[in-house]
Scaffold this motif. Sequence first.
Motif, PDB file in Angstrom:
ATOM      1  N   ALA A   1     -16.213  21.207 -33.573  1.00  0.00           N
ATOM      2  CA  ALA A   1     -16.330  20.449 -32.329  1.00  0.00           C
ATOM      3  C   ALA A   1     -17.764  20.359 -31.813  1.00  0.00           C
ATOM      4  O   ALA A   1     -18.215  19.281 -31.472  1.00  0.00           O
ATOM      5  CB  ALA A   1     -15.408  21.038 -31.259  1.00  0.00           C
TER       6      ALA A   1
ATOM      7  N   SER B   1     -12.465  18.022 -38.051  1.00  0.00           N
ATOM      8  CA  SER B   1     -11.490  18.879 -38.729  1.00  0.00           C
ATOM      9  C   SER B   1     -10.081  18.701 -38.173  1.00  0.00           C
ATOM     10  O   SER B   1      -9.152  19.345 -38.623  1.00  0.00           O
ATOM     11  CB  SER B   1     -11.905  20.347 -38.579  1.00  0.00           C
ATOM     12  OG  SER B   1     -11.911  20.700 -37.214  1.00  0.00           O
ATOM     13  N   LYS B   2      -9.918  17.810 -37.202  1.00  0.00           N
ATOM     14  CA  LYS B   2      -8.638  17.702 -36.515  1.00  0.00           C
ATOM     15  C   LYS B   2      -7.724  16.619 -37.085  1.00  0.00           C
ATOM     16  O   LYS B   2      -6.521  16.800 -37.167  1.00  0.00           O
ATOM     17  CB  LYS B   2      -8.893  17.419 -35.031  1.00  0.00           C
ATOM     18  CG  LYS B   2      -7.680  17.550 -34.168  1.00  0.00           C
ATOM     19  CD  LYS B   2      -8.076  17.435 -32.709  1.00  0.00           C
ATOM     20  CE  LYS B   2      -6.894  17.549 -31.801  1.00  0.00           C
ATOM     21  NZ  LYS B   2      -7.257  17.382 -30.411  1.00  0.00           N
TER      22      LYS B   2
ATOM     23  N   THR C   1     -11.915  24.600 -36.200  1.00  0.00           N
ATOM     24  CA  THR C   1     -12.059  23.579 -35.166  1.00  0.00           C
ATOM     25  C   THR C   1     -13.144  23.974 -34.170  1.00  0.00           C
ATOM     26  O   THR C   1     -13.917  23.144 -33.723  1.00  0.00           O
ATOM     27  CB  THR C   1     -10.714  23.373 -34.432  1.00  0.00           C
ATOM     28  OG1 THR C   1      -9.750  23.022 -35.413  1.00  0.00           O
ATOM     29  CG2 THR C   1     -10.805  22.286 -33.401  1.00  0.00           C
TER      30      THR C   1
ATOM     31  N   SER D   1     -15.074  14.111 -31.856  1.00  0.00           N
ATOM     32  CA  SER D   1     -14.261  15.199 -31.298  1.00  0.00           C
ATOM     33  C   SER D   1     -13.102  14.678 -30.444  1.00  0.00           C
ATOM     34  O   SER D   1     -12.159  15.406 -30.175  1.00  0.00           O
ATOM     35  CB  SER D   1     -15.127  16.153 -30.482  1.00  0.00           C
ATOM     36  OG  SER D   1     -15.698  15.477 -29.383  1.00  0.00           O
TER      37      SER D   1
ATOM     38  N   ASP E   1      -7.718  12.344 -32.112  1.00  0.00           N
ATOM     39  CA  ASP E   1      -6.565  13.219 -32.252  1.00  0.00           C
ATOM     40  C   ASP E   1      -5.769  12.886 -33.515  1.00  0.00           C
ATOM     41  O   ASP E   1      -5.193  13.769 -34.132  1.00  0.00           O
ATOM     42  CB  ASP E   1      -5.663  13.086 -31.020  1.00  0.00           C
ATOM     43  CG  ASP E   1      -4.557  14.115 -30.998  1.00  0.00           C
ATOM     44  OD1 ASP E   1      -4.877  15.316 -30.982  1.00  0.00           O
ATOM     45  OD2 ASP E   1      -3.374  13.716 -31.030  1.00  0.00           O
TER      46      ASP E   1
END
Length: 153
Positions: A39, A142-143, A35, A50, A53
Amino acid sequence: MSFPLKRSAAAVATAVLGVVLAATGGQAHASLTTTAQAAPRASALGDSTSQVDRLWALEGDEQTVKAGQQVPVRLKVRAVNANHKPVEGATITFSTPGPGLKFPNGDDDTTVTTDKDGYATAPVLKATGQPGADLVTAHAGSKAQVAFEITIS
């Protein structure tokens, strides 16, 4: 393969790996991006990836399509931030890790930018592989990640 409505990133990654291994005869190569590494890339792109969520799968999960045909319902996600507000301008990447589904021009991956309400719809998919379950993932950086199951008959 069936997934519950809310899928954790670990469950999706495990399912994707299973499909890739099955589709490639047990051979797969992976790369890891943390992460912290991802970001800055999103910020450098000047988009709001970014801020995403969660991704919600809205349309296109659990479809069946005949080999050689287009998938009937395009895949659609909604990107939201930690306060469950839509994220506009985020880059969503849709990927087909197995050999059975392709985006236009035979591509395995495509990117779409979310609209003002946080929605992103993938281009039409075509079933090009052998009958069986296949998986398409959508991710924002990647989140946030979600998966769609499409069965080729």
